[in-house]
Structure formats: structure tokens, C-alpha cells
Design an enzyme around this catalytic site. Structure first.
Site, mmCIF file in Angstrom:
data_model
loop_
_atom_site.group_PDB
_atom_site.id
_atom_site.type_symbol
_atom_site.label_atom_id
_atom_site.label_comp_id
_atom_site.label_asym_id
_atom_site.label_seq_id
_atom_site.Cartn_x
_atom_site.Cartn_y
_atom_site.Cartn_z
ATOM 1 N N GLY A 29 15.562 -36.944 -13.381
ATOM 2 C CA GLY A 29 14.632 -37.971 -12.890
ATOM 3 C C GLY A 29 13.391 -37.344 -12.269
ATOM 4 C CG ASP A 30 14.097 -35.004 -9.079
ATOM 5 O OD1 ASP A 30 14.066 -36.206 -8.741
ATOM 6 O OD2 ASP A 30 15.008 -34.225 -8.774
HETATM 7 N N1 LIG Z 1 22.170 -38.055 -20.988
HETATM 8 C C1 LIG Z 1 20.860 -37.967 -21.237
HETATM 9 N N2 LIG Z 1 20.411 -37.807 -22.507
HETATM 10 C C2 LIG Z 1 19.085 -37.729 -22.789
HETATM 11 N N3 LIG Z 1 18.131 -37.830 -21.842
HETATM 12 C C3 LIG Z 1 18.520 -37.982 -20.554
HETATM 13 C C4 LIG Z 1 19.896 -38.040 -20.167
HETATM 14 N N4 LIG Z 1 19.973 -38.184 -18.824
HETATM 15 C C5 LIG Z 1 18.691 -38.215 -18.387
HETATM 16 N N5 LIG Z 1 17.818 -38.107 -19.412
HETATM 17 C C6 LIG Z 1 16.343 -38.159 -19.359
HETATM 18 O O1 LIG Z 1 15.891 -38.031 -18.032
HETATM 19 C C7 LIG Z 1 15.298 -39.262 -17.570
HETATM 20 C C8 LIG Z 1 15.695 -39.519 -16.135
HETATM 21 O O2 LIG Z 1 17.098 -39.594 -16.041
HETATM 22 P P1 LIG Z 1 17.899 -40.512 -15.011
HETATM 23 O O3 LIG Z 1 17.708 -41.944 -15.341
HETATM 24 O O4 LIG Z 1 19.294 -40.001 -14.995
HETATM 25 O O5 LIG Z 1 17.128 -40.206 -13.644
HETATM 26 P P2 LIG Z 1 17.695 -40.192 -12.148
HETATM 27 O O6 LIG Z 1 18.788 -41.217 -12.035
HETATM 28 O O7 LIG Z 1 16.535 -40.292 -11.261
HETATM 29 O O8 LIG Z 1 18.313 -38.730 -12.144
HETATM 30 P P3 LIG Z 1 18.454 -37.611 -10.969
HETATM 31 O O9 LIG Z 1 18.635 -38.346 -9.673
HETATM 32 O O10 LIG Z 1 19.651 -36.811 -11.420
HETATM 33 O O11 LIG Z 1 17.221 -36.788 -11.017
HETATM 34 C C9 LIG Z 1 15.784 -40.342 -18.562
HETATM 35 O O12 LIG Z 1 14.893 -41.432 -18.635
HETATM 36 C C10 LIG Z 1 15.865 -39.531 -19.854
HETATM 37 O O13 LIG Z 1 14.576 -39.362 -20.437
HETATM 38 O O1 LIG Z 2 20.348 -36.348 -1.229
HETATM 39 P P1 LIG Z 2 19.085 -36.727 -1.983
HETATM 40 O O2 LIG Z 2 17.853 -36.243 -1.291
HETATM 41 O O3 LIG Z 2 19.041 -38.170 -2.351
HETATM 42 O O4 LIG Z 2 19.178 -35.973 -3.396
HETATM 43 C C1 LIG Z 2 19.263 -34.585 -3.447
HETATM 44 C C2 LIG Z 2 19.508 -34.140 -4.876
HETATM 45 O O5 LIG Z 2 20.721 -34.670 -5.419
HETATM 46 O O6 LIG Z 2 18.443 -34.620 -5.686
HETATM 47 C C3 LIG Z 2 18.071 -33.648 -6.660
HETATM 48 C C4 LIG Z 2 18.195 -34.239 -8.034
HETATM 49 O O7 LIG Z 2 17.378 -35.353 -8.174
HETATM 50 C C5 LIG Z 2 18.968 -32.446 -6.432
HETATM 51 O O8 LIG Z 2 18.240 -31.261 -6.595
HETATM 52 C C6 LIG Z 2 19.480 -32.626 -5.029
HETATM 53 O O9 LIG Z 2 20.732 -32.033 -4.786
#
Ligand SMILES: Nc1ncnc2c1ncn2[C@@H]1O[C@H](COP(=O)(O)OP(=O)(O)OP(=O)(O)O)[C@@H](O)[C@H]1O
Ligand SMILES: O=P(O)(O)OC[C@@]1(O)O[C@H](CO)[C@@H](O)[C@@H]1O
Length: 300
Positions: free
Chosen positions: A250-251
Site C-alpha cells: 500500500g505504501d
Molecule cells: N496479492 C496481490 N497481488 C497483486 N497485487 C497486489 C497484491 N497485494 C497488493 N497488491 C498491490 O498493491 C496495492 C496495495 O495493496 P493493499 O490493498 O494490500 O494495500 P494496504 O492494505 O495498504 O497494504 P499494506 O498496509 O500492507 O501496505 C494493490 O492495489 C495492488 O496493486
Molecule cells: O502499526 P502501523 O503504523 O499501522 O503499521 C506499521 C507497518 O505494518 O506498516 C508498514 C506496512 O504498510 C510496515 O512497514 C509496518 O510494520
């Protein structure tokens, strides 16, 4: 310049076991440690994509020193505030038959620490971007993101906020340029579960009514949706590939979006670059490199 703020940076400890058995001695088959926290991840991927930025936040103890070293090694400019109470957290990301995470509490921050951050933020002005991403330690007031935007509003700074619940909701009235909830977080804001694309666009629109300018909703393996301030809706499936480590996907998406926007000024291009960067990180052990992002982009 782009500034990122990570209130609670961490070392992410990735550990993989074939099968996790609670109550037994489990032996790992793979482990890795790297700096994390949402703002820091945004900074690293921005730098990988050739966009200069400054990582701000709070670090403490020996883990804090390692975070500073590793973020610097990744090529980011850093201006962390060192605090004396405790140590920066180590977040455990356990990959087994299912994925589990234990995110630590982190050091105790107080009013004086916050004052030092405000001092650093006071230099920001017209044309700068400020990315506020991740949770805040529970020793700080829950309206800290809101206070920052209130203080900096009217200076021509574009705000990007990746946070959950009230931390996100309360900043909307300051018209952040971009917010990036995932679809679960979007639903949580309205007390519903959303999965369907039209429904997601509808709730993204409600966040715009509350003040957000552009709403990027990520849906992990199901891709993403962008509702822009001119009312356009763009949808994208996630590129195909083997997921290796989705921590920071997501980041990476936020970083890809910003890099794409800065390079072209076009929101649709920014969106595509965001999707490519998110998936490129999910498909690699660590955060995505420029080559990995562009390879996916070319295939989209
Ligand atoms: N299983 C997957 N397969 C392909 N692309 C993925 C997958 N997981 C994440 N992505 C890519 O990364 C983007 C962000 O993922 P996600 O929706 O999991 O964000 P998030 O919940 O903010 O994740 P995190 O908190 O782990 O950073 C998705 O829109 C997609 O483009
Ligand atoms: O505890 P928070 O601040 O909600 O999330 C922290 C965290 O899960 O977010 C990043 C992935 O998005 C990781 O690098 C880290 O460990």
C-alpha cells in the site's frame, strides 16, 4: 520537496516457517530485517523511483539507530527526531500457513517531541507535499494528524494521508490532495463491508463530500480504484504475479502514485504507476525497485 512523516517507525522482521505451530518451537526457513513504518516505506520507494524526499519521524534506542542507518543507506534524506523513552519497535511479520503480524507499541512520545516535529514542519511551503502515514503511538493525542493539517493549511502544501478511522476522517476537512484507504478501511469508516466497484466508488465519493480531493482505494490482489477530484473513476485489476511479501504494498502504491503525478501531472498515469508499484513490491522480497515497477507497468 516531498516530506514523509512516520510517527512510529520500526524494523520489520520477516520470518517464514513452513507451518506455524502455537506452543511449539518453530524453526524458520527464512528471515530478513529491514526498516519500515508506512512513511518510511513511501520514502524508500520514492527514492527507488528517482524522487528526492525527506523522511521525518521519531526514533529511539538501538533499533532507532538501525532504522536511521538503513533508511540513509536506501538513499533517503532523513531528519528524524531522537527520543529518550524506550526503543523503536520491531514488527514481526510471520509468514506461515496464514500471514500474521505483531506490530509493537514503540517509544513513548510526549508534547516536547511533538513540538520538535512542528518546528521541522514549519519550513514547508508552496509546492511541497507532506505524507502522513501509519498509526500514532498511544501516548499522543488522537487528533495529531488533524492538528498538523490545521497548523499547515493555507500554505500551498499538498497533503497525502494514509491512516485509518478517525485519524483519517478528521483530516478530510483540510482537503488532503490524496488519501489511500484500502477497501476494508473504507468500509470501516462507514460501518459497512464494501467489495463491489460501484459501491467503492460511491463511498470514495462520500469521502470527497467530506473534503478529500483524490481518493485511491486499494484492494490487494483485486487491484485498485481512483476517484479523482473532477469526478472521474479509474479502475485497475492487479497485475499478475507471484506474491512474495506484500508488506508495504500500500505504501509503495502511494509512492508510485506520487512519482507518476510529479513526473506527468496526470492523475490517470499516477494511478497506473501506483498500481504497478504496489504489485511490484508484493511480488518481491523487499520494496520495489524502479526496474520492477517499470517492468509491470509495461505489461499493464
Ligand atoms: N496479492 C496481490 N497481488 C497483486 N497485487 C497486489 C497484491 N497485494 C497488493 N497488491 C498491490 O498493491 C496495492 C496495495 O495493496 P493493499 O490493498 O494490500 O494495500 P494496504 O492494505 O495498504 O497494504 P499494506 O498496509 O500492507 O501496505 C494493490 O492495489 C495492488 O496493486
Ligand atoms: O502499526 P502501523 O503504523 O499501522 O503499521 C506499521 C507497518 O505494518 O506498516 C508498514 C506496512 O504498510 C510496515 O512497514 C509496518 O510494520
Amino acid at each position: 520537496m516531498i516530506y514523509t512523516v512516520t510517527f512510529n517507525p520500526c524494523l520489520d522482521y520477516i520470518v517464514r516457517v513452513p507451518f506455524f505451530e502455537p506452543g511449539a518451537v518453530n524453526r524458520s526457513e527464512f528471515e530478513d530485517v529491514f526498516p519500515g513504518g508506512k512513511g518510511i516505506n513511501v520514502s524508500i520507494v520514492l527514492k527507488n523511483l528517482g524522487v528526492d524526499n525527506v523522511a521525518l519521524g521519531f526514533t529511539a534506542g538501538f533499533t532507532g539507530r538501525e532504522i536511521e542507518r538503513a533508511v540513509g543507506e536506501a538513499g533517503c534524506k532523513t531528519d528524524f527526531i531522537r527520543v529518550e523513552n524506550g526503543m523503536s519497535r520491531i514488527n514481526v511479520k510471520l509468514k506461515a500457513q496464514v500471514e500474521s503480524e505483531i506490530n509493537g507499541r514503540g517509544p513513548r512520545l510526549g508534547g516536547e517531541d511533538l513540538r520538535k516535529l512542528y518546528e521541522k514542519l514549519d519550513v514547508l511551503g508552496k509546492g511541497d507535499f507532506l505524507v502522513l502515514a501509519g498509526s500514532i503511538p498511544d501516548t499522543l493525542p488522537g487528533d495529531v494528524y488533524e492538528s498538523i493539517l490545521r497548523r499547515l493549511q493555507g500554505r500551498g502544501i499538498r497533503f497525502v494521508v494514509d491512516a485509518t478511522k478517525d485519524l483519517l476522517k478528521n483530516v478530510l476537512k483540510y482537503h488532503p490532495f490524496l488519501i489511500k484507504p484500502n477497501h476494508h478501511e473504507l468500509g470501516e469508516l462507514f460501518g459497512v463491508a464494501v467489495t463491489d466497484g460501484d459501491e467503492i466508488a460511491g463511498y470514495a465519493g462520500k469521502l470527497q463530500e467530506l473534503g478529500a480531493r483524490n481518493v485511491l482505494v486499494s484492494m490487494a490482489g483485486d487491484g485498485a480504484l481512483l476517484k479523482t477530484e473532477d469526478g472521474s473513476v479509474y479502475k485497475s485489476p492487479a497485475p499478475k504475479g507471484k506474491v512474495i511479501n506484500s508488506v508495504g504494498a500500500g505504501d509503495s502504491m502511494v509512492a508510485g502514485f506520487l512519482a507518476g503525478y510529479l513526473q506527468t501531472g496526470n492523475l490517470q498515469t499516477a494511478f497506473r504507476m501506483g498500481v504497478a508499484a504496489g504489485s511490484a513490491s508484493a511480488f518481491s522480497e523487499r520494496l520495489a525497485t524502479k526496474e520492477e515497477v517499470h517492468r509491470l507497468l509495461a505489461a499493464m
